[in-house]
Design a protein around this motif. Structure first.
Motif, short mmCIF file in Angstrom:
data_model
loop_
_atom_site.label_atom_id
_atom_site.label_comp_id
_atom_site.label_asym_id
_atom_site.label_seq_id
_atom_site.Cartn_x
_atom_site.Cartn_y
_atom_site.Cartn_z
N TYR A 1 0.77 -0.87 0.27
CA TYR A 1 -0.04 0.15 -0.13
C TYR A 1 0.75 1.63 -0.20
N THR B 1 -4.78 4.84 4.67
CA THR B 1 -4.89 3.93 3.77
C THR B 1 -4.03 2.51 4.30
N PHE C 1 -4.08 1.91 -1.82
CA PHE C 1 -3.68 3.75 -2.29
C PHE C 1 -5.03 4.33 -1.52
N ILE D 1 -8.43 7.64 -3.38
CA ILE D 1 -7.74 7.97 -4.72
C ILE D 1 -7.31 9.77 -4.51
N GLU E 1 -6.04 5.85 -8.93
CA GLU E 1 -4.64 5.35 -7.92
C GLU E 1 -3.56 6.77 -7.95
N CYS F 1 -9.25 0.69 -1.70
CA CYS F 1 -9.04 2.82 -1.65
C CYS F 1 -9.48 2.77 -0.33
N THR F 2 -8.75 4.30 -0.74
CA THR F 2 -9.47 4.97 0.74
C THR F 2 -10.13 6.07 -0.09
N SER F 3 -10.89 6.83 0.48
CA SER F 3 -11.52 8.36 -0.17
C SER F 3 -12.26 8.21 0.55
N MET G 1 -14.28 3.06 -5.59
CA MET G 1 -13.48 3.09 -6.39
C MET G 1 -13.80 2.08 -7.80
N ALA H 1 -11.58 4.21 -10.07
CA ALA H 1 -10.01 3.42 -10.07
C ALA H 1 -9.89 2.22 -10.65
N ARG I 1 -13.49 -0.29 -1.26
CA ARG I 1 -13.00 1.00 -0.49
C ARG I 1 -13.68 0.93 0.79
#
Length: 181
Positions: free
Chosen positions: A35, A42, A110, A112, A117, A139-141, A146, A149, A167
């Motif tokens: 990661y 993340t 990762f 966003i 990405e 991902c994290t957002s 997701m 990405a 996500r």
């Protein structure tokens, strides 16, 4: 079917010899979590995933760390904006002490940035042989899904075996369902 180690502690493996995964595929392959994080979100997601899978985690570090100004997406001159606008940019990353041939499944995490990405992930993908591996992006957002990405990863790396991403944060049960799809 995959097996899960729900009693696993948070792995902090940094070297290959310490990376023993209890997450296994039908062929008894091993999994690893790789990661990139800027703010730490993340990293928390990677640790949660490690709790569920028992897989070791390895952090991707850019050779030149990102500053707060570098990730100011409203600034057209910021590093993350420039990397988004010029998809050929590949920021250098520090070497990872991992033999990926030992793993069949790779979770790639990762944040966003610009609905995709970060370029650091593309650097990792360009420089790591992941052919034939099961790839699970996460991902994290705060807002971005997701799915965008997922689309950029599949378009940019069509020969790799991508699974639909997730996500995080998510519950352990949601993570298990995602992996088992």
């Amino acid at each position: 079917m995959f097996s899960f180690n729900l009693s696993a502690t948070e792995p902090t493996a940094k070297t290959e010899k310490d990376m023993k995964s209890t997450f296994s595929s039908p062929s008894e392959g091993k999994a690893i979590i790789v990661y990139f994080t800027h703010s730490g979100n993340t990293e928390l997601a990677a640790k949660k995933l490690a709790e569920v899978t028992g897989s070791p985690i390895v952090r991707i570090l850019p050779a030149e760390p990102y500053t707060a100004e570098d990730v100011d997406w409203v600034n057209e001159q910021s590093r993350c904006t420039q990397e988004h606008l010029n998809q050929t940019l590949r920021p250098a990353i520090k070497p990872l002490d991992v033999d990926f041939s030992q793993y069949d499944t790779v979770f790639i995490g990762f944040p966003i940035w610009w609905h995709e990405e970060p370029a650091v992930i593309r650097t990792f993908l360009d420089n790591t042989d992941l052919k034939g591996k099961e790839l699970y992006p996460f991902c994290t957002s705060y807002e971005s899904p997701m799915s965008e990405a997922d689309a950029t990863l599949q378009k940019g790396y069509p020969t790799l075996k991508w699974h639909t991403g997730l996500r995080l944060p998510a519950s352990a049960e949601q993570i298990k369902v995602w992996i088992e799809k």
